[in-house]
Design a protein around this motif. Structure first.
Motif, PDB file in Angstrom:
ATOM      1  N   LYS A 794      43.757 -22.380  18.960  1.00  0.00           N
ATOM      2  CA  LYS A 794      42.852 -21.410  19.571  1.00  0.00           C
ATOM      3  C   LYS A 794      43.526 -20.036  19.690  1.00  0.00           C
ATOM      4  O   LYS A 794      43.185 -19.236  20.543  1.00  0.00           O
ATOM      5  CB  LYS A 794      42.387 -21.875  20.959  1.00  0.00           C
ATOM      6  N   ARG A 795      44.471 -19.790  18.820  1.00  0.00           N
ATOM      7  CA  ARG A 795      45.266 -18.562  18.897  1.00  0.00           C
ATOM      8  C   ARG A 795      44.741 -17.539  17.908  1.00  0.00           C
ATOM      9  O   ARG A 795      44.423 -17.864  16.774  1.00  0.00           O
ATOM     10  CB  ARG A 795      46.730 -18.874  18.594  1.00  0.00           C
ATOM     11  N   PHE A 796      44.657 -16.275  18.365  1.00  0.00           N
ATOM     12  CA  PHE A 796      44.301 -15.164  17.484  1.00  0.00           C
ATOM     13  C   PHE A 796      45.578 -14.531  16.938  1.00  0.00           C
ATOM     14  O   PHE A 796      46.528 -14.293  17.686  1.00  0.00           O
ATOM     15  CB  PHE A 796      43.506 -14.092  18.239  1.00  0.00           C
ATOM     16  N   TYR A 797      45.572 -14.270  15.657  1.00  0.00           N
ATOM     17  CA  TYR A 797      46.658 -13.513  15.038  1.00  0.00           C
ATOM     18  C   TYR A 797      46.130 -12.116  14.697  1.00  0.00           C
ATOM     19  O   TYR A 797      45.135 -11.985  13.989  1.00  0.00           O
ATOM     20  CB  TYR A 797      47.135 -14.181  13.743  1.00  0.00           C
ATOM     21  N   GLY A 798      46.796 -11.099  15.204  1.00  0.00           N
ATOM     22  CA  GLY A 798      46.429  -9.725  14.871  1.00  0.00           C
ATOM     23  C   GLY A 798      47.281  -9.238  13.715  1.00  0.00           C
ATOM     24  O   GLY A 798      48.452  -8.879  13.902  1.00  0.00           O
ATOM     25  N   ILE A 799      46.724  -9.226  12.514  1.00  0.00           N
ATOM     26  CA  ILE A 799      47.473  -8.807  11.326  1.00  0.00           C
ATOM     27  C   ILE A 799      47.179  -7.340  11.067  1.00  0.00           C
ATOM     28  O   ILE A 799      46.010  -6.952  10.911  1.00  0.00           O
ATOM     29  CB  ILE A 799      47.116  -9.653  10.085  1.00  0.00           C
ATOM     30  N   PRO A 800      48.199  -6.490  11.028  1.00  0.00           N
ATOM     31  CA  PRO A 800      47.952  -5.051  10.843  1.00  0.00           C
ATOM     32  C   PRO A 800      47.350  -4.743   9.480  1.00  0.00           C
ATOM     33  O   PRO A 800      47.735  -5.316   8.458  1.00  0.00           O
ATOM     34  CB  PRO A 800      49.350  -4.432  10.991  1.00  0.00           C
ATOM     35  N   ASN A 801      46.371  -3.857   9.470  1.00  0.00           N
ATOM     36  CA  ASN A 801      45.800  -3.337   8.229  1.00  0.00           C
ATOM     37  C   ASN A 801      46.532  -2.049   7.882  1.00  0.00           C
ATOM     38  O   ASN A 801      46.332  -1.015   8.528  1.00  0.00           O
ATOM     39  CB  ASN A 801      44.305  -3.063   8.387  1.00  0.00           C
ATOM     40  N   TYR A 802      47.398  -2.115   6.896  1.00  0.00           N
ATOM     41  CA  TYR A 802      48.252  -0.984   6.570  1.00  0.00           C
ATOM     42  C   TYR A 802      47.497   0.064   5.773  1.00  0.00           C
ATOM     43  O   TYR A 802      46.600  -0.236   4.980  1.00  0.00           O
ATOM     44  CB  TYR A 802      49.478  -1.449   5.777  1.00  0.00           C
ATOM     45  N   MET A 803      47.903   1.306   5.998  1.00  0.00           N
ATOM     46  CA  MET A 803      47.309   2.421   5.289  1.00  0.00           C
ATOM     47  C   MET A 803      48.033   2.635   3.963  1.00  0.00           C
ATOM     48  O   MET A 803      48.773   1.780   3.493  1.00  0.00           O
ATOM     49  CB  MET A 803      47.350   3.674   6.169  1.00  0.00           C
ATOM     50  N   THR A 804      47.857   3.819   3.377  1.00  0.00           N
ATOM     51  CA  THR A 804      48.340   4.070   2.028  1.00  0.00           C
ATOM     52  C   THR A 804      49.862   4.203   1.986  1.00  0.00           C
ATOM     53  O   THR A 804      50.500   4.622   2.942  1.00  0.00           O
ATOM     54  CB  THR A 804      47.718   5.351   1.465  1.00  0.00           C
ATOM     55  N   GLN A 805      50.441   3.827   0.856  1.00  0.00           N
ATOM     56  CA  GLN A 805      51.868   3.968   0.628  1.00  0.00           C
ATOM     57  C   GLN A 805      52.146   5.324  -0.028  1.00  0.00           C
ATOM     58  O   GLN A 805      51.293   6.196  -0.076  1.00  0.00           O
ATOM     59  CB  GLN A 805      52.353   2.808  -0.240  1.00  0.00           C
ATOM     60  N   ARG A 806      53.362   5.493  -0.545  1.00  0.00           N
ATOM     61  CA  ARG A 806      53.725   6.752  -1.182  1.00  0.00           C
ATOM     62  C   ARG A 806      52.872   6.956  -2.446  1.00  0.00           C
ATOM     63  O   ARG A 806      52.700   6.049  -3.259  1.00  0.00           O
ATOM     64  CB  ARG A 806      55.197   6.764  -1.553  1.00  0.00           C
ATOM     65  N   VAL A 807      52.321   8.162  -2.577  1.00  0.00           N
ATOM     66  CA  VAL A 807      51.448   8.497  -3.706  1.00  0.00           C
ATOM     67  C   VAL A 807      51.880   9.852  -4.263  1.00  0.00           C
ATOM     68  O   VAL A 807      52.167  10.785  -3.508  1.00  0.00           O
ATOM     69  CB  VAL A 807      49.961   8.546  -3.281  1.00  0.00           C
ATOM     70  N   PHE A 808      51.903   9.962  -5.594  1.00  0.00           N
ATOM     71  CA  PHE A 808      52.296  11.189  -6.279  1.00  0.00           C
ATOM     72  C   PHE A 808      51.067  11.825  -6.910  1.00  0.00           C
ATOM     73  O   PHE A 808      50.242  11.135  -7.519  1.00  0.00           O
ATOM     74  CB  PHE A 808      53.340  10.861  -7.351  1.00  0.00           C
ATOM     75  N   ASN A 809      50.922  13.141  -6.761  1.00  0.00           N
ATOM     76  CA  ASN A 809      49.757  13.851  -7.269  1.00  0.00           C
ATOM     77  C   ASN A 809      50.182  15.134  -7.967  1.00  0.00           C
ATOM     78  O   ASN A 809      51.151  15.782  -7.577  1.00  0.00           O
ATOM     79  CB  ASN A 809      48.804  14.199  -6.118  1.00  0.00           C
ATOM     80  N   ILE A 810      49.457  15.510  -9.016  1.00  0.00           N
ATOM     81  CA  ILE A 810      49.672  16.764  -9.748  1.00  0.00           C
ATOM     82  C   ILE A 810      48.429  17.621  -9.595  1.00  0.00           C
ATOM     83  O   ILE A 810      47.302  17.116  -9.656  1.00  0.00           O
ATOM     84  CB  ILE A 810      49.963  16.504 -11.236  1.00  0.00           C
ATOM     85  N   LYS A 811      48.612  18.931  -9.418  1.00  0.00           N
ATOM     86  CA  LYS A 811      47.462  19.799  -9.200  1.00  0.00           C
ATOM     87  C   LYS A 811      47.722  21.182  -9.785  1.00  0.00           C
ATOM     88  O   LYS A 811      48.869  21.569 -10.016  1.00  0.00           O
ATOM     89  CB  LYS A 811      47.174  19.940  -7.711  1.00  0.00           C
ATOM     90  N   PHE A 812      46.619  21.913 -10.030  1.00  0.00           N
ATOM     91  CA  PHE A 812      46.724  23.328 -10.380  1.00  0.00           C
ATOM     92  C   PHE A 812      45.549  24.074  -9.781  1.00  0.00           C
ATOM     93  O   PHE A 812      44.481  23.514  -9.529  1.00  0.00           O
ATOM     94  CB  PHE A 812      46.795  23.534 -11.902  1.00  0.00           C
ATOM     95  N   ASP A 813      45.755  25.355  -9.521  1.00  0.00           N
ATOM     96  CA  ASP A 813      44.735  26.218  -8.917  1.00  0.00           C
ATOM     97  C   ASP A 813      44.667  27.514  -9.706  1.00  0.00           C
ATOM     98  O   ASP A 813      45.715  28.118 -10.015  1.00  0.00           O
ATOM     99  CB  ASP A 813      45.080  26.532  -7.464  1.00  0.00           C
ATOM    100  N   ALA A 814      43.446  27.937 -10.001  1.00  0.00           N
ATOM    101  CA  ALA A 814      43.254  29.175 -10.754  1.00  0.00           C
ATOM    102  C   ALA A 814      42.084  29.952 -10.180  1.00  0.00           C
ATOM    103  O   ALA A 814      41.074  29.378  -9.766  1.00  0.00           O
ATOM    104  CB  ALA A 814      43.002  28.865 -12.234  1.00  0.00           C
ATOM    105  N   LYS A 815      42.239  31.295 -10.143  1.00  0.00           N
ATOM    106  CA  LYS A 815      41.171  32.188  -9.717  1.00  0.00           C
ATOM    107  C   LYS A 815      40.973  33.269 -10.767  1.00  0.00           C
ATOM    108  O   LYS A 815      41.942  33.783 -11.329  1.00  0.00           O
ATOM    109  CB  LYS A 815      41.495  32.833  -8.366  1.00  0.00           C
ATOM    110  N   PHE A 816      39.702  33.595 -10.983  1.00  0.00           N
ATOM    111  CA  PHE A 816      39.358  34.605 -11.995  1.00  0.00           C
ATOM    112  C   PHE A 816      38.765  35.835 -11.331  1.00  0.00           C
ATOM    113  O   PHE A 816      38.117  35.743 -10.301  1.00  0.00           O
ATOM    114  CB  PHE A 816      38.351  34.028 -12.987  1.00  0.00           C
TER     115      PHE A 816
END
Length: 816
Positions: A794-816
């Motif tokens: 009759k025991r509840f186990y609270g298992i953590p729901n983990y969020m995101t791990q390390r993530v790598f992103n590439i981006k560029f921005d341009a204005k005309f």
């Protein structure tokens, strides 16, 4: 009837009075193309002052050569000779140059904003600062008193309030959010497109009466007013944005248009649940302003968004527990989830300048959302003890199972909501005082079908809800029927009519060389709830609010303020719906009596400008509608059987830690508790005791084109919530603290400071490229618990729901 009234008001509103003089108007900017507030525009004894957008309008004699003077304490005075044709409007956009020798007096420009207790955020920083949800909400998380432990969500808690207690305005038009979203990874894009923004104001409490009836905060956004053609393109591995702005018809028509696309697969695939997912979010937005004549402007704000969330989980392996007692949850999934959130929003605003003192506005808007939440997911789980003997052959493997079972979750939820309103408001300014007033009617028509259930099975035995007769199998035979652990099946159709009106008085004056600003006002809100099989309910509430600020004539540059009053939150649809999905029409308004004491201290450090902002606050909460939070889904009890409080201290130090760039450090202390049904005070779900955040901008001294942006947040752990149908007083354990660091590094090929008229970038106004690292230190943060039960213990186990791990992103921005 509403349409007829709106049409009549629009017709009356567009009556144009024939002017007998000429008019000169425009927008005043500095050499950095930033609008200047508080510029005195004068001709002989006549004059006006530019507003926070730098806009000014001055009536002068026509067909006569006149000299107009533009003056400001921080800029060089500009004189312009001009002849205005009879009954015509001339547009003039002056550029003022800084007074280098008076740079210390720039604080005068923002005195009114500081006195009101609002924070100004530079829109250009919003698109530069790295974060999983790049946008205005991302930068809000770096402010004291503003919290969210879910990087995939654009929602936020302010000083102990929940996600539903925050007001958002764009150009004076209130913005609404979808209803059914239950997890951050379903949210996608914030309504506000940061690439279209000109001005950002934020108040974490003690705001004025002209703002609506919510308990926590106000985010007030002003979109750009284009003066020339410009376009921008932004792209990354997460999606992209295209925005265009320009003018037509001799600058009478000004338009902004932006399209955004986002795909969260990069983040979802980094979690401990292995999935096949295709979450994609699309948003198109436009803002158009047409100048009918020198007195009348008509604006249109439109938005369309479509969020598709397709999610097919496969497996999950989550290790938890301690070093001496490690455990692991292994889950195998079958099934899928398909959600769709489609919203359409449109608002028409007319602004009429009766004279130099009186301005009138009429706004009509409509918000329509159609939401679908469909899923069937079977999860077969095993909780086991992990071998922690380093010398064993099966080190790290599960060697003994403590709980085996399965869960089947099903939902077919649909919602269709239409919100329409009309608001008439005005502002009267004369000398040093201002009167604001307004009246608004709103109709909400909401149809909702909820059909969701959950069956829990452990070792072949169906787990019954705790509130039913006990099932002691296998020790005793049980002959009762099998029922789901959770089962909600209901249909609702209600309408809510609201009539809201307010008035407030503001004045700026001097007292013995001390600058003083004060404001006081009141609001009234009447609403009634009608619906099928729902008893009609009608209620009305009143509130009074005030602000007072003084800037002493001291050698040290300091400002003191006190604000607060009565803040009420009449129930919206979600707050009328209880845990069973039933509508409770007589839910009362939640009330908060607030007081905020603040101090701004501006000083020089290392010969550079800095400011320390300190605020201490207290909220006395009554008629609380208690709730639980699951990821980002807020479920209300739909009664008012609780009382509580929130108190804390917010500190923020901002300035040029690195010459030429603004950074800041925030620290917040908070305690918020509630007492439900006189059971005693316990922590509320938003009880975030401590918060530290830093937003830091830097560049390489010898290569200033290389920019670095660091977004660092530490939040103390929140109460972890409780399993369904259980007493939250029995589950007051906290999640682990939230720690996250995002960093972005870019190389600026061209901008206002680095110009080139040849080569690859000659056709760009700005161009930069770089990379971002989200969750740089790969910290395992958890947002909620998954509660799994073993039928024997009759025991509840609270298992953590983990969020995101390390993530790598590439981006560029341009204005005309």
């Amino acid at each position: 009837m509403i349409k007829r009234i709106t049409l009549i008001l629009l017709l009356l509103f567009t009556i144009i009075l024939n002017a007998q003089n000429g008019v000169i108007k425009g927008v005043i900017k500095n050499s950095d193309k930033q609008p200047i507030e508080g510029v005195a525009v004068s001709y002989l004894n006549n004059g006006t002052i530019s507003d926070e957008n730098g806009a000014y309008t001055l009536t002068v004699p026509d067909e006569v050569k006149i000299e107009i003077i533009f003056s400001h304490v921080s800029y060089k005075t500009l004189q312009k000779n001009i002849v205005i044709p009879k009954n015509k409007t001339v547009r003039y956009y002056p550029i003022l140059e800084f007074k280098v020798e008076e740079i210390d007096e720039v604080i005068v420009k923002d005195y009114k904003r500081d006195a009101q207790g609002t924070i100004k955020i530079n829109p250009s920083d919003v698109v530069k600062i790295p974060g999983a949800n790049q946008g205005i909400e991302n930068i809000l998380m770096t402010l004291p008193g503003v919290n969210n432990n879910n990087e995939l969500s654009t929602q936020y808690n302010v000083r102990g309030g929940n996600f539903d207690e925050n007001l958002v305005y764009v150009n004076g038009i209130e913005i609404y959010r979808p209803f059914l979203v239950r997890s951050g990874q379903q949210e996608g894009l914030s309504f506000v497109n940061p690439h279209l923004v000109h001005d950002i104001k934020f108040s974490a409490g003690g705001f004025q009466a002209k703002y609506g009836d919510k308990l926590s905060s106000v985010l007030d956004i002003t979109y750009k007013t284009p003066t020339e053609f410009a376009a921008s393109v932004n792209a990354s591995l997460l999606g992209g944005n295209i925005s265009v702005e320009g003018t037509m018809f001799n600058n009478k028509l000004k338009a902004l248009f932006g399209v955004r696309y986002r795909d969260n697969s990069l983040f979802i695939n980094s979690k401990d649940i292995k999935t096949n997912s295709n979450p994609n979010f699309t948003d198109a937005q436009t803002y158009v302003s047409y100048e009918v004549n020198s007195k009348l402007n008509i604006d249109f704000l439109g938005n369309f968004s479509l969020n598709n969330y397709n999610y097919t989980p496969k497996t999950r392996r989550t290790k938890f527990g301690t070093i001496s007692d490690p455990l692991e949850l292994i889950v195998y999934y079958d099934g899928q989830e398909k959600d769709k959130f489609k919203t359409v929003f449109g608002a028409l605003k007319g602004s009429y300048e009766v004279n130099s003192n009186l301005n009138l506005n009429l706004v009509t808007s409509s918000y329509h959302t159609v939401e679908e939440e469909y899923y069937d997911i079977l999860a077969s789980y095993n909780i086991g003890e992990v071998n922690n003997d380093f010398g064993a052959d099966n080190f790290g493997e599960v060697e003994f199972s403590e709980g085996i079972g399965s869960q089947l979750n099903h939902a077919r939820n649909d919602l269709d909501a239409l919100i329409v309103n009309s608001e008439f408001s005005g502002s009267f300014k004369k000398n040093e005082y201002q009167i604001d007033f307004g009246i608004k009617f709103q109709n909400e028509d909401i149809k909702d079908r909820i059909k969701e259930w959950e069956v829990i099975d452990s070792l072949g035995f169906s787990v019954r809800p705790p509130l039913t007769a006990p099932n002691n199998q296998p020790y005793e035979p049980f002959t009762g029927e099998l029922i789901p652990y959770k089962n909600i099946s209901t249909q609702n159709h209600i309408t809510i009519d609201r009539l809201v009106y307010y008035a407030q008085y503001s004045k700026k004056t001097d007292w013995n060389n001390h600058k003083i600003w004060y404001n006081f006002g009141g609001r009234a809100h009447n609403w009634n709830v009608n619906g099928e099989n729902v008893e009609t309910s009608n209620q009305i509430i009143y509130s009074l609010r005030g602000q007072f600020s003084i800037k002493p004539a001291w050698e040290k540059d300091m400002l003191f303020r006190i604000s607060g009053g009565m803040y009420n939150q009449p129930p919206f649809y979600k707050e009328l719906r209880n845990f069973k999905g039933e509508i409770v029409p007589d839910v009362k308004t939640q009330k908060s009596l607030q007081v905020v004491f603040g101090n701004d201290y501006s000083f020089k450090l290392w010969e550079r400008p800095f400011k320390l902002v300190s605020e201490i606050y207290y909220k006395n909460l009554t008629n609380i509608n208690s709730y639980t939070v699951d990821n980002v889904k807020v479920r209300y009890v739909a009664n008012n059987n609780a009382k509580g409080y929130a108190t804390g201290l917010d500190l923020r130090l901002n300035g040029e830690f690195v010459p030429g760039t603004e950074s800041w450090v925030s620290v917040g202390f908070l305690k918020t508790e509630e007492n439900y049904n006189n059971q005693g005070y316990i922590a509320r779900p938003t009880d975030q005791r401590f918060k530290f955040a830093m937003l830091f901008q830097d560049y390489v001294p010898n290569i200033p084109n290389i920019k670095m942006y660091l977004n660092l947040v530490f939040n103390a752990g929140l109460p972890g919530g409780s399993p369904s149908y259980t007493n939250s007083y029995d589950y007051q354990n906290r999640l682990n603290s939230y720690k996250r660091a995002d960093i972005g590094i870019s190389y600026v090929f061209k901008d206002a400071q680095h110009q080139t008229n040849s080569g690859l970038f000659k056709n760009f106004k700005e161009f930069s490229a770089g990379f971002e690292i989200f969750n740089m230190f790969d910290v395992q943060n958890s947002i909620t618990n998954t509660w799994v039960r073993d039928v024997y213990s009759k025991r509840f186990y609270g298992i953590p729901n983990y969020m995101t791990q390390r993530v790598f992103n590439i981006k560029f921005d341009a204005k005309f």
